[in-house]
Design a protein around this motif. Structure first.
Motif, short mmCIF file in Angstrom:
data_model
loop_
_atom_site.label_atom_id
_atom_site.label_comp_id
_atom_site.label_asym_id
_atom_site.label_seq_id
_atom_site.Cartn_x
_atom_site.Cartn_y
_atom_site.Cartn_z
N TRP A 118 0.82 -1.21 0.00
CA TRP A 118 0.00 0.00 0.00
C TRP A 118 0.85 1.26 0.00
O TRP A 118 0.46 2.28 -0.57
CB TRP A 118 -1.00 0.01 1.16
CG TRP A 118 -0.47 -0.26 2.53
CD1 TRP A 118 -0.39 -1.46 3.17
CD2 TRP A 118 0.02 0.71 3.47
NE1 TRP A 118 0.13 -1.31 4.44
CE2 TRP A 118 0.38 0.00 4.65
CE3 TRP A 118 0.19 2.10 3.44
CZ2 TRP A 118 0.90 0.63 5.78
CZ3 TRP A 118 0.71 2.73 4.56
CH2 TRP A 118 1.07 2.01 5.71
N LEU A 123 -0.54 5.00 -0.92
CA LEU A 123 -1.75 5.07 -0.11
C LEU A 123 -1.41 5.05 1.38
O LEU A 123 -0.27 4.78 1.76
CB LEU A 123 -2.67 3.90 -0.45
CG LEU A 123 -3.09 3.82 -1.93
CD1 LEU A 123 -3.89 2.55 -2.20
CD2 LEU A 123 -3.89 5.06 -2.33
N ASP A 124 -2.42 5.34 2.21
CA ASP A 124 -2.18 5.40 3.65
C ASP A 124 -2.57 4.11 4.38
O ASP A 124 -2.34 3.97 5.58
CB ASP A 124 -2.90 6.59 4.29
CG ASP A 124 -4.42 6.52 4.18
OD1 ASP A 124 -4.95 5.48 3.73
OD2 ASP A 124 -5.09 7.50 4.57
N HIS A 267 -6.79 -1.68 -9.67
CA HIS A 267 -6.41 -0.27 -9.53
C HIS A 267 -6.91 0.54 -10.72
O HIS A 267 -7.45 1.64 -10.57
CB HIS A 267 -4.89 -0.19 -9.41
CG HIS A 267 -4.37 1.14 -8.97
ND1 HIS A 267 -3.92 2.08 -9.87
CD2 HIS A 267 -4.22 1.70 -7.74
CE1 HIS A 267 -3.51 3.15 -9.21
NE2 HIS A 267 -3.68 2.95 -7.92
N PRO A 300 -8.05 1.93 0.70
CA PRO A 300 -8.20 3.37 0.85
C PRO A 300 -8.82 4.07 -0.36
O PRO A 300 -9.29 5.20 -0.23
CB PRO A 300 -6.74 3.84 1.05
CG PRO A 300 -6.05 2.65 1.63
CD PRO A 300 -6.67 1.47 0.96
N LEU A 301 -8.83 3.41 -1.51
CA LEU A 301 -9.41 4.02 -2.71
C LEU A 301 -10.90 3.74 -2.86
O LEU A 301 -11.56 4.32 -3.71
CB LEU A 301 -8.69 3.50 -3.97
CG LEU A 301 -7.22 3.87 -4.12
CD1 LEU A 301 -6.64 3.17 -5.35
CD2 LEU A 301 -7.05 5.38 -4.24
#
Length: 344
Positions: A118, A123-124, A267, A300-301
């Protein structure tokens, strides 16, 4: 990196379920997935693929495909994740095999770089709350399963049986959680039209794949209803090419790595959906922590998350994922962040 330094092995992994799992199409007490291991330069990566039964896939077929083509698809440099993704997209092999190879390559690349996947994706790692899936069963069994799975903000209820409304009402009596329903193509337009007032009253917030994939007219006519609930397409949306058509039929799509072939393709689907104004629910099949970890890298997306497949499994072959306050928690460990419970 010389080609002969890359070793690819795979094996079937049976997952025994805590409870019999029933949807509109079938029931099962076990599921089988394929685990792929890649080794190169002293680093090992693992990936998992789940077969999509309604697409005619099997773990045996996936294993044969990996054994025959896996090394060529991965190539000589496992850091070349985009190159691997291009070759996987061009390959006509099983999507579950693509998922496993893609996952193993990402796990290896993250471990080689010393970073969680990630982080490599920018991303977080923080996930939306996941729903917990309740399969089709009796009213009493439905309530029992909800009581045995406390702490979730959302329950996703499989429907298509004779007691759908009674089961939803029974859940509402014992839990204030938000509700989603999944028809698995088992409902009709007339049936949904009749149920909508009660579904709204019970606090259902969305419907997943209510009608058969081929019944485009039902989806088009449903969109004309003034009091409709949002619909997300699952079986109808399998890869990047099916995202644009979904925009004319539904409010969102369900992205599953087993359908689209892995992290890289998922993605692309997430960003395409956002560009078309579609919401995204990140979903899964019944998978171990390894398969769930692959999807969770993209959590997270997503607007919604349905990553509970590993929570239905009694004997977990991989460990490392956390769970807190109704959310899957990704570890800070390199790669996918999970490890085999027992080394093979």
């Amino acid at each position: 990196m010389a080609r002969d330094t890359v070793a690819v092995t795979c094996w079937p992994q049976e997952l025994r379920l805590r409870d019999t799992f029933t949807i509109a199409r079938s029931s099962t007490d076990t599921e089988e997935v394929l685990v792929v291991r890649v080794e190169a330069g002293g680093v090992t990566g693992h990936g998992e693929g789940a077969p999509v039964a309604y697409a005619g896939e099997s773990v045996a077929g996936m294993a044969a495909a990996v054994q025959d083509h896996g090394a060529d698809l991965l190539g000589h440099d496992l850091r070349d994740l985009e190159g691997i993704a291009r070759r996987l997209r061009a390959w006509d092999g099983p999507q579950g095999a693509k998922m496993a190879l893609d996952g193993a390559a990402h796990d290896w690349a993250g471990r080689h770089a010393g970073l969680p996947v990630w982080r490599m994706l920018g991303l977080d790692g923080v996930q939306p709350p996941t729903s917990f899936t309740i399969g089709i069963s009796t009213v009493e069994e439905t309530v029992d399963r909800v009581r045995r799975a406390p702490g979730f903000e959302v329950y996703k209820v499989k429907v298509g049986g004779p007691d759908d409304l009674a089961r939803l009402a029974a859940i509402r009596e014992v839990s204030p959680a938000r509700l989603r329903v999944d028809g698995n193509e088992g409902w009709t337009l007339d049936g949904v039209r009749e149920l909508l007032p009660q579904l709204r009253q019970l606090g259902v917030e969305m419907i997943e794949q209510p009608f058969p994939r081929a019944d485009l007219d039902a989806y088009a006519r449903y969109r004309e209803l003034p009091d409709r609930l949002p619909v997300f397409l699952d079986e109808s949306c399998t890869d990047l090419g099916s995202v644009a058509p979904a925009a004319g039929l539904a409010d969102g799509i369900v992205v599953k790595l087993a359908k689209c072939g892995g992290i890289r393709e998922a993605h692309r689907m997430v960003h395409a959906a956002a560009a078309l104004g579609l919401r995204v629910m990140l979903g899964c099949m019944i998978e171990s922590q390894l398969g769930i970890a692959q999807a969770a890298q993209l959590g997270p997306l997503a607007d919604l998350v349905d990553l509970d497949g590993h929570l239905l499994v009694a004997d977990e072959p991989f460990t490392g994922l956390g769970f807190s306050a109704g959310r899957v928690v990704l570890p800070d460990a390199p790669g996918l962040g999970v490890t085999p419970a027992e080394d093979r």
